[in-house]
Scaffold this motif. Structure first.
Motif, short mmCIF file in Angstrom:
data_model
loop_
_atom_site.label_atom_id
_atom_site.label_comp_id
_atom_site.label_asym_id
_atom_site.label_seq_id
_atom_site.Cartn_x
_atom_site.Cartn_y
_atom_site.Cartn_z
N ALA A 22 7.70 3.37 18.92
CA ALA A 22 7.64 2.72 20.23
C ALA A 22 8.20 1.31 20.17
CB ALA A 22 6.21 2.71 20.73
N HIS A 23 7.87 0.58 19.10
CA HIS A 23 8.32 -0.81 18.97
C HIS A 23 9.52 -0.94 18.03
CE1 HIS A 23 4.09 -1.16 20.34
NE2 HIS A 23 4.57 -2.16 21.04
N ARG A 24 9.97 0.19 17.49
CA ARG A 24 11.15 0.24 16.62
C ARG A 24 11.05 -0.75 15.47
NH1 ARG A 24 15.98 0.77 21.20
NH2 ARG A 24 14.89 2.32 22.47
N ARG A 25 9.98 -0.66 14.75
CA ARG A 25 9.82 -1.54 13.59
C ARG A 25 9.09 -0.81 12.47
NH1 ARG A 25 4.81 -4.59 13.42
NH2 ARG A 25 3.39 -3.92 15.08
N THR A 26 9.42 -1.18 11.26
CA THR A 26 8.78 -0.61 10.08
C THR A 26 7.45 -1.31 9.86
OG1 THR A 26 10.93 -0.11 9.10
CG2 THR A 26 9.04 -0.18 7.61
N LEU A 27 6.40 -0.53 9.76
CA LEU A 27 5.07 -1.09 9.58
C LEU A 27 4.73 -1.30 8.11
CD1 LEU A 27 3.02 1.02 12.17
CD2 LEU A 27 4.07 -1.23 12.48
N ALA A 28 5.27 -0.44 7.25
CA ALA A 28 4.93 -0.56 5.83
C ALA A 28 5.90 0.25 4.99
CB ALA A 28 3.49 -0.08 5.57
N ILE A 29 6.16 -0.23 3.79
CA ILE A 29 6.87 0.52 2.77
C ILE A 29 6.05 0.40 1.48
CG2 ILE A 29 8.96 0.73 1.37
CD1 ILE A 29 10.54 -0.43 3.66
N ARG A 30 5.74 1.52 0.90
CA ARG A 30 4.99 1.53 -0.36
C ARG A 30 5.76 2.36 -1.37
NH1 ARG A 30 3.11 -1.85 2.23
NH2 ARG A 30 0.93 -2.18 2.89
N ALA A 31 5.64 2.02 -2.64
CA ALA A 31 6.38 2.73 -3.69
C ALA A 31 5.56 2.83 -4.96
CB ALA A 31 7.70 2.02 -3.97
N GLN A 32 5.80 3.91 -5.69
CA GLN A 32 5.20 4.12 -7.00
C GLN A 32 6.30 4.63 -7.92
OE1 GLN A 32 1.82 3.84 -8.18
NE2 GLN A 32 1.61 2.59 -6.32
N SER A 33 6.41 4.04 -9.09
CA SER A 33 7.46 4.44 -10.03
C SER A 33 7.11 5.76 -10.71
CB SER A 33 7.69 3.35 -11.08
OG SER A 33 6.52 3.14 -11.84
N LEU A 34 8.15 6.45 -11.19
CA LEU A 34 8.00 7.71 -11.89
C LEU A 34 8.67 7.62 -13.26
CD1 LEU A 34 9.00 10.19 -9.03
CD2 LEU A 34 6.69 9.87 -9.94
N THR A 35 8.17 8.39 -14.21
CA THR A 35 8.83 8.50 -15.50
C THR A 35 9.64 9.80 -15.54
OG1 THR A 35 6.86 9.56 -16.44
CG2 THR A 35 7.05 7.18 -16.69
N LEU A 36 10.47 9.91 -16.56
CA LEU A 36 11.38 11.04 -16.69
C LEU A 36 11.35 11.51 -18.13
CD1 LEU A 36 13.67 12.68 -15.20
CD2 LEU A 36 15.26 10.97 -16.09
N ASP A 37 11.10 12.80 -18.33
CA ASP A 37 11.17 13.39 -19.66
C ASP A 37 12.61 13.80 -19.93
OD1 ASP A 37 8.51 13.06 -20.21
OD2 ASP A 37 7.92 15.10 -19.68
N GLU A 38 13.21 13.20 -20.95
CA GLU A 38 14.61 13.45 -21.27
C GLU A 38 14.74 14.12 -22.63
OE1 GLU A 38 17.36 10.19 -20.26
OE2 GLU A 38 15.58 9.02 -19.74
#
Length: 499
Positions: A22-38
């Motif tokens: 409705a207000h065309r705005r981002t309220l929040a961004i959250r992130a969590q890192s991941l590991t990778l098995d190589e």
């Protein structure tokens, strides 16, 4: 109450974006890192439980008042992954990812069984390239026979998150295109390609139904309670990260070229229907909006620049300063940045290499520039291919972590010869998933408006981060780019002989 969320299950992290429509705005961004098995054999795996743990933490990190307002969720996921489930819906083994090249021999076996590279294109629109989901099935049959015997469901990463959210299993045609089994012309599973993957088993019984891109389903009450969400939340069909990035950058109609500078590099455009190339110069994918998404994927983009930065101990932002202190062409130093092998061109066992080293150019500054230029040249080939097919573009919409680099944005403009536009919202895949959730939510409410209208309304460009081609620099890149193509031809010929 029209607050929507986009959840992006990437290779390096899980990201959650919450958007107030409705207000065309981002309220929040959250992130969590991941590991990778190589693994040394080219394997790249993650445990699906890691995705769920990270996603749940992203929701937990939101204010309760924000969670209460969410009405719809869309999920974006790294393409081509293979999540094997048993009959009870339990994960049987780690997910083999898009960047897993350990099954490249199985790609060749499937294509041989189908009648060859070109016959695969005739049957389904695409060959089976390194990393595609199809090749992971015979690999699993050989190396994890108990898993293959107990296999009841084949899901892609974003499908598995949808399954966790809703308790239901489905695929949509955009992400399904990357399995190698979908006939993109008819949007149905290709029986011939499934049989080429395993002639002794009906793999179609393991595949979930295909659904329309604007489908949505209610969140499972138990999951809603665990995440602190309303039971009224609906979950959209979602799609692959490239399909969601197309929506998030506003690339939902012909004329725009999107380029993503992420772990992998991708280049894609919107067409009214899937665009198949007889030589397989691009992936003939469906979009997650009902059309086509011809796509070129390179497996080494920020992998190259990040690897050089780590090897030379560069601090954050130092690479950009080094680019500013060097000139186009890196004083004759050229990198083929194939650290993970390569998909486009099809060189899964290739490795990165430096060419033209001299005492004057073998410095960390020139090596870093050569890595950035090599990754950019690899993507420029995609533009050449699509233009030869008759597509025309007015601008590039840039996204991905590499797009935050002003020198890289300028390099793309100069090498491609097109103006670069940057959406205000840089999390293209997560934002696209949120906008698709809005589209599906409106459809559920009997509003049948198109995704184009939503993109026009909500995708805003950041004029301060635009870049325009510079004639002098564009000219300076022409010879190095041709040298890149020449070295690539030599490599392809060598691999053809050794293969």
């Amino acid at each position: 109450m029209s607050v929507v969320a986009g959840l992006d299950i990437g290779t390096q992290s899980v990201k959650l974006l919450v958007y107030d429509t409705a207000h065309r705005r981002t309220l929040a961004i959250r992130a969590q890192s991941l590991t990778l098995d190589e693994g040394h054999d080219g394997s790249r795996e993650q445990h699906p439980a890691w995705w769920i743990t990270a996603a749940a933490q992203c929701f937990a990190d939101l204010d309760a008042a924000v969670r209460d307002r969410i009405v719809a969720i869309g999920v974006s996921g790294q393409q081509h992954g293979f999540v094997p489930l048993d009959a009870a819906g339990e994960v049987l083994a780690p997910a083999k990812l898009w960047c897993d090249t350990s099954s490249w021999r199985e790609c060749e076996e499937i294509m041989a069984a189908a009648g060859g590279y070109r016959q695969c294109i005739a049957l389904a629109g695409n060959p089976i390239l390194a990393g595609y989901t199809a090749s992971k099935l015979p690999w699993t049959r050989k190396h994890r026979p108990d898993v293959y015997r107990r296999l009841a469901s084949i899901l892609l990463p974003h499908d598995y998150i949808n399954f966790w959210l809703t308790g239901e299993r489905w695929m949509e045609c955009g992400d399904a295109s990357g399995t190698g089994w979908l006939d993109v012309r008819t949007r149905r599973w290709s029986g011939a390609m499934l049989a080429a993957t395993d002639a002794d088993r009906d793999l179609s019984a393991c595949l979930p139904p295909l659904v329309d891109a604007h489908l949505s389903a209610p969140i499972a009450p138990a999951t809603a309670d665990a995440l602190g969400l309303s039971h009224e939340v609906r979950v959209s069909a979602g799609g692959g990260d490239n399909m969601m990035a197309a929506i998030g950058t506003g690339n939902v109609a012909p004329g725009i070229l999107s380029v993503s500078l992420g772990t992998s590099g991708t280049l894609f455009a919107s067409t009214e229907r899937p665009l198949v190339d007889d030589d397989g110069l691009w992936a003939a994918f469906c979009s997650s909006t009902g059309g086509g998404l011809p796509l070129i994927c390179t497996m080494n983009c920020t992998v190259a620049t990040g690897g050089v930065a780590e090897a030379f101990g560069l601090e954050a932002g130092e690479g950009d300063r080094l680019i500013e202190d060097t000139t186009p062409g890196a004083e004759g130093l050229l990198m083929l940045p194939f650290f993970n092998g390569e998909r486009t061109p099809d060189l899964p066992s290739a490795r990165a290499s430096l060419h033209g080293m001299s005492p004057g150019n073998f410095t960390r500054a020139h090596v870093y520039r050569a890595a950035m230029e090599g990754a950019t040249y690899a993507l420029r080939q995609g533009l050449d291919a699509l233009c030869r097919a008759g597509l025309a573009f007015q601008a590039i919409r840039l996204t991905g972590g590499g797009a935050n680099s002003a020198p890289w944005r300028q390099m793309v403009a100069d090498v491609f010869g097109l103006p670069v536009e940057m959406p205000v919202q840089t999390e293209g895949a997560a934002f696209g998933a949120a906008l698709q959730a809005l589209w599906a939510w409106r459809h559920h409410a009997s509003d049948t408006g198109g995704i184009e209208e939503i993109a026009r309304e909500h995708v805003v460009l950041d004029e301060s981060r635009a870049a325009w081609p510079d004639a002098g620099r564009a000219q300076a890149y022409r010879e190095p780019y041709q040298q890149f193509l020449d070295q690539l031809t030599v490599l392809q010929q060598a691999h053809a002989v050794s293969g």
